[in-house]
Design a protein around this motif. Structure first.
Motif, PDB file in Angstrom:
ATOM      1  N   GLU A  30     -34.892  60.963  -0.401  1.00  0.00           N
ATOM      2  CA  GLU A  30     -33.853  60.625   0.382  1.00  0.00           C
ATOM      3  C   GLU A  30     -33.374  61.718   1.230  1.00  0.00           C
ATOM      4  OE1 GLU A  30     -30.295  59.508  -2.024  1.00  0.00           O
ATOM      5  OE2 GLU A  30     -31.532  58.068  -2.891  1.00  0.00           O
ATOM      6  N   ARG A  31     -33.838  63.138   0.771  1.00  0.00           N
ATOM      7  CA  ARG A  31     -33.575  64.031   1.589  1.00  0.00           C
ATOM      8  C   ARG A  31     -34.896  65.046   1.984  1.00  0.00           C
ATOM      9  NH1 ARG A  31     -28.759  66.348   2.642  1.00  0.00           N
ATOM     10  NH2 ARG A  31     -26.900  65.205   1.972  1.00  0.00           N
ATOM     11  N   LEU A  32     -34.912  65.851   3.033  1.00  0.00           N
ATOM     12  CA  LEU A  32     -35.943  66.751   3.321  1.00  0.00           C
ATOM     13  C   LEU A  32     -35.295  68.123   2.435  1.00  0.00           C
ATOM     14  CD1 LEU A  32     -36.542  66.371   7.138  1.00  0.00           C
ATOM     15  CD2 LEU A  32     -38.021  65.869   5.125  1.00  0.00           C
ATOM     16  N   THR A  33     -36.112  68.987   2.287  1.00  0.00           N
ATOM     17  CA  THR A  33     -35.687  70.085   1.642  1.00  0.00           C
ATOM     18  C   THR A  33     -35.699  71.506   2.757  1.00  0.00           C
ATOM     19  OG1 THR A  33     -36.267  71.849  -0.304  1.00  0.00           O
ATOM     20  CG2 THR A  33     -38.065  70.719   0.776  1.00  0.00           C
ATOM     21  N   ARG A  34     -34.886  72.456   2.552  1.00  0.00           N
ATOM     22  CA  ARG A  34     -35.092  73.607   3.454  1.00  0.00           C
ATOM     23  C   ARG A  34     -35.661  74.732   2.590  1.00  0.00           C
ATOM     24  NH1 ARG A  34     -30.129  76.102   3.473  1.00  0.00           N
ATOM     25  NH2 ARG A  34     -31.024  77.391   5.149  1.00  0.00           N
ATOM     26  N   ALA A  35     -36.090  74.495   1.242  1.00  0.00           N
ATOM     27  CA  ALA A  35     -36.842  75.406   0.541  1.00  0.00           C
ATOM     28  C   ALA A  35     -38.395  75.287   0.840  1.00  0.00           C
ATOM     29  CB  ALA A  35     -36.966  74.895  -1.249  1.00  0.00           C
ATOM     30  N   ILE A  36     -38.959  76.894   1.097  1.00  0.00           N
ATOM     31  CA  ILE A  36     -40.310  77.134   1.554  1.00  0.00           C
ATOM     32  C   ILE A  36     -41.244  77.023   0.220  1.00  0.00           C
ATOM     33  CG2 ILE A  36     -41.467  78.701   2.963  1.00  0.00           C
ATOM     34  CD1 ILE A  36     -38.983  79.247   4.153  1.00  0.00           C
ATOM     35  N   GLY A  37     -42.208  76.254   0.221  1.00  0.00           N
ATOM     36  CA  GLY A  37     -43.163  76.394  -0.664  1.00  0.00           C
ATOM     37  C   GLY A  37     -44.283  77.207  -0.421  1.00  0.00           C
ATOM     38  N   ILE A  38     -44.547  78.163  -1.557  1.00  0.00           N
ATOM     39  CA  ILE A  38     -45.490  79.017  -1.287  1.00  0.00           C
ATOM     40  C   ILE A  38     -46.772  78.623  -2.029  1.00  0.00           C
ATOM     41  CG2 ILE A  38     -46.342  81.653  -1.929  1.00  0.00           C
ATOM     42  CD1 ILE A  38     -43.689  81.416   0.125  1.00  0.00           C
ATOM     43  N   TYR A  39     -47.759  78.332  -1.414  1.00  0.00           N
ATOM     44  CA  TYR A  39     -49.101  77.580  -1.869  1.00  0.00           C
ATOM     45  C   TYR A  39     -50.031  78.567  -2.335  1.00  0.00           C
ATOM     46  CZ  TYR A  39     -52.660  74.460  -1.973  1.00  0.00           C
ATOM     47  OH  TYR A  39     -53.681  73.637  -2.506  1.00  0.00           O
ATOM     48  N   SER A  40     -50.788  78.534  -3.059  1.00  0.00           N
ATOM     49  CA  SER A  40     -52.041  79.272  -3.685  1.00  0.00           C
ATOM     50  C   SER A  40     -53.288  78.582  -3.535  1.00  0.00           C
ATOM     51  CB  SER A  40     -51.816  79.550  -5.278  1.00  0.00           C
ATOM     52  OG  SER A  40     -52.770  80.159  -5.777  1.00  0.00           O
ATOM     53  N   ARG A  41     -53.921  78.831  -2.754  1.00  0.00           N
ATOM     54  CA  ARG A  41     -55.195  78.175  -2.488  1.00  0.00           C
ATOM     55  C   ARG A  41     -56.209  78.112  -4.097  1.00  0.00           C
ATOM     56  NH1 ARG A  41     -57.566  79.710   3.219  1.00  0.00           N
ATOM     57  NH2 ARG A  41     -55.609  78.686   4.660  1.00  0.00           N
ATOM     58  N   GLU A  42     -56.023  79.310  -4.624  1.00  0.00           N
ATOM     59  CA  GLU A  42     -56.819  79.435  -5.795  1.00  0.00           C
ATOM     60  C   GLU A  42     -56.250  78.667  -6.836  1.00  0.00           C
ATOM     61  OE1 GLU A  42     -56.593  82.789  -9.085  1.00  0.00           O
ATOM     62  OE2 GLU A  42     -57.592  83.700  -7.366  1.00  0.00           O
ATOM     63  N   ARG A  43     -55.021  78.323  -6.990  1.00  0.00           N
ATOM     64  CA  ARG A  43     -54.411  77.295  -7.979  1.00  0.00           C
ATOM     65  C   ARG A  43     -54.316  75.857  -7.457  1.00  0.00           C
ATOM     66  NH1 ARG A  43     -49.932  80.307 -11.089  1.00  0.00           N
ATOM     67  NH2 ARG A  43     -50.278  78.311 -12.641  1.00  0.00           N
ATOM     68  N   ASP A  44     -54.480  75.968  -6.075  1.00  0.00           N
ATOM     69  CA  ASP A  44     -54.410  74.522  -5.508  1.00  0.00           C
ATOM     70  C   ASP A  44     -53.174  73.871  -5.604  1.00  0.00           C
ATOM     71  OD1 ASP A  44     -55.376  72.688  -3.816  1.00  0.00           O
ATOM     72  OD2 ASP A  44     -56.265  71.298  -5.282  1.00  0.00           O
ATOM     73  N   ARG A  45     -51.889  74.533  -5.298  1.00  0.00           N
ATOM     74  CA  ARG A  45     -50.659  73.977  -5.818  1.00  0.00           C
ATOM     75  C   ARG A  45     -49.612  74.952  -5.262  1.00  0.00           C
ATOM     76  NH1 ARG A  45     -48.470  73.599 -11.425  1.00  0.00           N
ATOM     77  NH2 ARG A  45     -47.409  75.614 -11.395  1.00  0.00           N
TER      78      ARG A  45
END
Length: 66
Positions: A30-45
């Motif tokens: 229902e909503r977008l988020t303002r939180a910034i996701g920090i992605y790890s290529r090594e862990r693929d998440r």
């Protein structure tokens, strides 16, 4: 689950409302988020979240500060 409040400064991380006709493109959210996701290529998440207001990060799994 995407956080709705920063554990450090308590900022509201809920973003704009997604128009009903577009929600299927966003997994039914229902909503977008303002939180910034920090992605790890090594862990693929996403491994950490970052607050756009105070710039502090915390771990996705347990909420502890990086």
């Amino acid at each position: 689950m995407t956080p709705t409040t920063c554990p450090h400064c308590r900022a509201d991380l809920r973003g704009d409302v997604i128009p009903e006709e577009m929600r299927s493109s966003y997994g039914g959210k229902e909503r977008l988020t303002r939180a910034i996701g920090i992605y790890s290529r090594e862990r693929d998440r996403t491994t950490h979240w970052k607050c756009p207001d105070c710039q502090r990060e915390w771990r996705r799994e347990d909420g502890k500060t990086k």
